[in-house]
Write an enzyme that holds these catalytic residues in place. Structure first.
Site, PDB file in Angstrom:
ATOM      1  CD  GLU A   1       8.265   1.937   5.895  1.00 22.64           C
ATOM      2  OE1 GLU A   1       7.104   1.530   6.020  1.00 22.64           O
ATOM      3  OE2 GLU A   1       8.567   3.149   5.787  1.00 22.64           O
TER       4      GLU A   1
ATOM      5  CG  ASP B   1      -0.328  -0.431   2.508  1.00 24.89           C
ATOM      6  OD1 ASP B   1       0.770  -1.020   2.527  1.00 24.89           O
ATOM      7  OD2 ASP B   1      -0.946  -0.164   3.549  1.00 24.89           O
TER       8      ASP B   1
END
Length: 547
Positions: free
Chosen positions: A496, A312
């Site tokens: 990340e 997403d």
């Protein structure tokens, strides 16, 4: 964890050590008073809408994660009495009636004095949380065992993140956390019928890529059949969640997460059982609905389905390949999801064989074979040398090559010629200076080029190794490790996502700022250093093998 791990071995009784490891599932359940609370937008109604719309916090996840200091009805009564209008007054009201969350942080290490291995091993405890009890009306879900969170704004346990984190935990010798987290996921399946996206009430309407079978395989890696047998009830219940409604479908129709294709065979899609804006991104979702000129509820469902995918957001889910307003996730049969369900089917088969349940073993062997055949028919594109997503509403394969094409190798579903073709395509189209790119498109979305993500590197490396494509696997691993090492050298952090086109840079894009911590990067990096120690300290891909 690949499908070779589910190959059954000679049957014997499940080991006592494994059974003892399972006992806390029954003996130390979280202490909760009944069912979990409703999600925050249901509990706090117009107050929730006002807070999220006014954007009094830069991160839309802050208020859904806040803990109310009183019962929602009492807070709402006070809110309606005071009617704070300005953003400042609204913020003051929230901070008087809620306890706001803090981010999960791990202090950066001076990379000149602390090796990246020592840094990662030192992060496991700061990233570990326990929630055997939760405050009343909190969105956090209680769980029986300690668990590792990703870090930053992600202050709860997430589903697919955790498998990649657990790879590193196992390498670091933290079997306590690996075994405990598997028990946590088993508890979630027993309690809710599936693993939610993350351990929050507002995530309960969706799941994430089903890696539970792969986690279970880590419990007894030398004898995975033992673990699959021990966790067979949870594996079967998760499978039932993904396949709910399959028996009533007609060709060309869908129900929740299942789709019946033109020949009547059933494959899966991502879905969400709610068609409202996401709690954690309420303002962003409502604004997109306002400007997209699409039916809002359908748009919200497609947004949420993309959140279930873990990607997403990115061009895989966009009808025009670029604009998020065209998102149509529920119209797509994805390669990665169906590959993982093939892996789950084989894990159930192996567990049933170990238990001596022959009818079950035969049924899931059949199911895996049917899925492989259906995926070959609808998702395999021989001229492209790639597995491609399929738009079932238009009966056509989608042209975009993404890192998802490597998932069939990860679960040992591909034939040798298919694997060789995928390896060639990945090397030509996805391999960059710093690792495997997520897709071939640059859209500004975080699940597109130039970003690379630790889980997708591991899927590629693990799958390629299993098919003997070891030079390419080694090249990907080396380039990724050099990229991560260079960012660590500059910042003392693991983050990340990373730019794999211009190395030595963190990734970008997405709905929120770059997060550090970071669970799955730590886990994959720790595992790769153990597999490729000669490349462990490289900070430039120049010295990496060509593949």
């Amino acid at each position: 964890m690949t499908a070779q791990s589910v190959t059954p071995r000679p049957r014997r009784s499940i080991g006592w050590a494994l059974w003892l490891a399972l006992l806390p599932v029954a003996s130390s359940q979280p202490r909760t008073a009944g069912a979990p609370a409703d999600p925050p937008q249901v509990l706090f109604k117009d107050l929730f809408i006002a807070v999220q719309t006014a954007q009094i916090y830069s991160d839309g996840k802050a208020f859904p994660d806040a803990v109310p200091n009183a019962a929602p009805a009492d807070i709402l009564e006070q809110y309606h009495a005071e009617r704070p209008v300005s953003p400042a007054a609204l913020k003051a009201f929230v901070e008087a009636h809620f306890t706001l969350p803090s981010e999960v942080t791990g202090a950066p290490s001076p990379p000149g004095r602390v090796s990246i291995v020592a840094h990662i091993d030192g992060l496991w405890d700061p990233l570990t949380r326990t929630s055997t009890t939760v405050p009343p009306y909190s969105s956090l879900l209680a769980m029986p065992e300690p668990y590792v969170v990703p870090g930053g704004r992600f202050r709860e346990m997430y589903y697919w993140d955790s498998y990649f984190t657990m790879l590193g935990l196992a390498t670091s010798g933290r079997r306590d956390l690996v075994d405990g987290m598997v028990r946590d996921f088993a508890y979630l399946i027993d309690t809710y019928g599936h693993v939610p996206n993350g351990a929050r009430t507002y995530y309960l309407s969706r799941s994430q890529p089903p890696f539970f079978f792969a986690m279970v395989g880590l419990v007894s890696p030398m004898e995975p059949g033992e673990a699959f047998a021990a966790y067979l009830p949870q594996l079967r219940r998760e499978y039932a969640f993904w396949m709910e409604g399959e028996k009533t479908l007609r060709a060309g129709t869908s129900h929740r997460r299942v789709v019946a294709l033109p020949d009547g065979s059933v494959l899966n899609r991502f879905w969400d059982d709610t068609d409202a804006p996401r709690d954690e991104s309420y303002r962003e979702d409502t604004e997109l609905a306002r400007t997209s000129h699409r039916p809002a509820r359908r748009l919200f469902r497609d947004i949420r389905a993309a959140a279930e995918s873990g990607w997403d957001f990115g061009s895989r889910w966009f009808a025009d390949g670029h604009a998020r307003a065209t998102i149509d996730t529920t119209e797509i049969v994805p390669v990665d999801l169906n590959s993982l369900l093939f892996g789950l089917e084989n894990a159930i088969r192996a567990g049933c064989e170990r238990r001596g349940e022959k009818a079950c073993a035969f049924e899931f062997e059949r199911r895996a074979a049917v899925r492989r055949s259906s995926m070959n028919r609808y998702l395999w594109d021989a001229p492209r040398g790639a597995y491609l997503d399929y738009r079932w509403t238009k009966r056509t394969r989608m042209p975009l090559v993404s890192a998802a094409t490597l998932y069939p190798l990860f679960v040992s579903m591909a034939s040798k010629p298919q694997a060789a073709a995928v390896a060639k395509t990945a090397a030509e189209e996805l391999l960059k200076a710093g690792g495997i790119a997520t897709t071939t498109l640059e859209t500004g979305q975080q699940w597109d080029s130039p970003n690379g993500w630790a889980p997708l590197q591991w899927i590629a490396i693990s799958g390629l190794r299993d098919y003997g494509e070891t030079p390419l696997a080694a090249t990907i691993a080396c380039r990724w490790m050099a990229n991560v090492n260079e960012v660590y050298r500059q910042s003392g952090k693991l983050v990340e996502k990373y730019d794999v086109v211009t190395t030595g840079r963190s990734g970008g894009g997405g709905e929120y700022p770059l997060q550090d911590g970071f669970g799955w990067t730590n886990g994959v990096m720790r595992k790769l250093i153990a597999l490729y120690p000669a490349d462990a300290e490289l900070t430039t891909p120049v010295s990496c093998p060509s593949g």
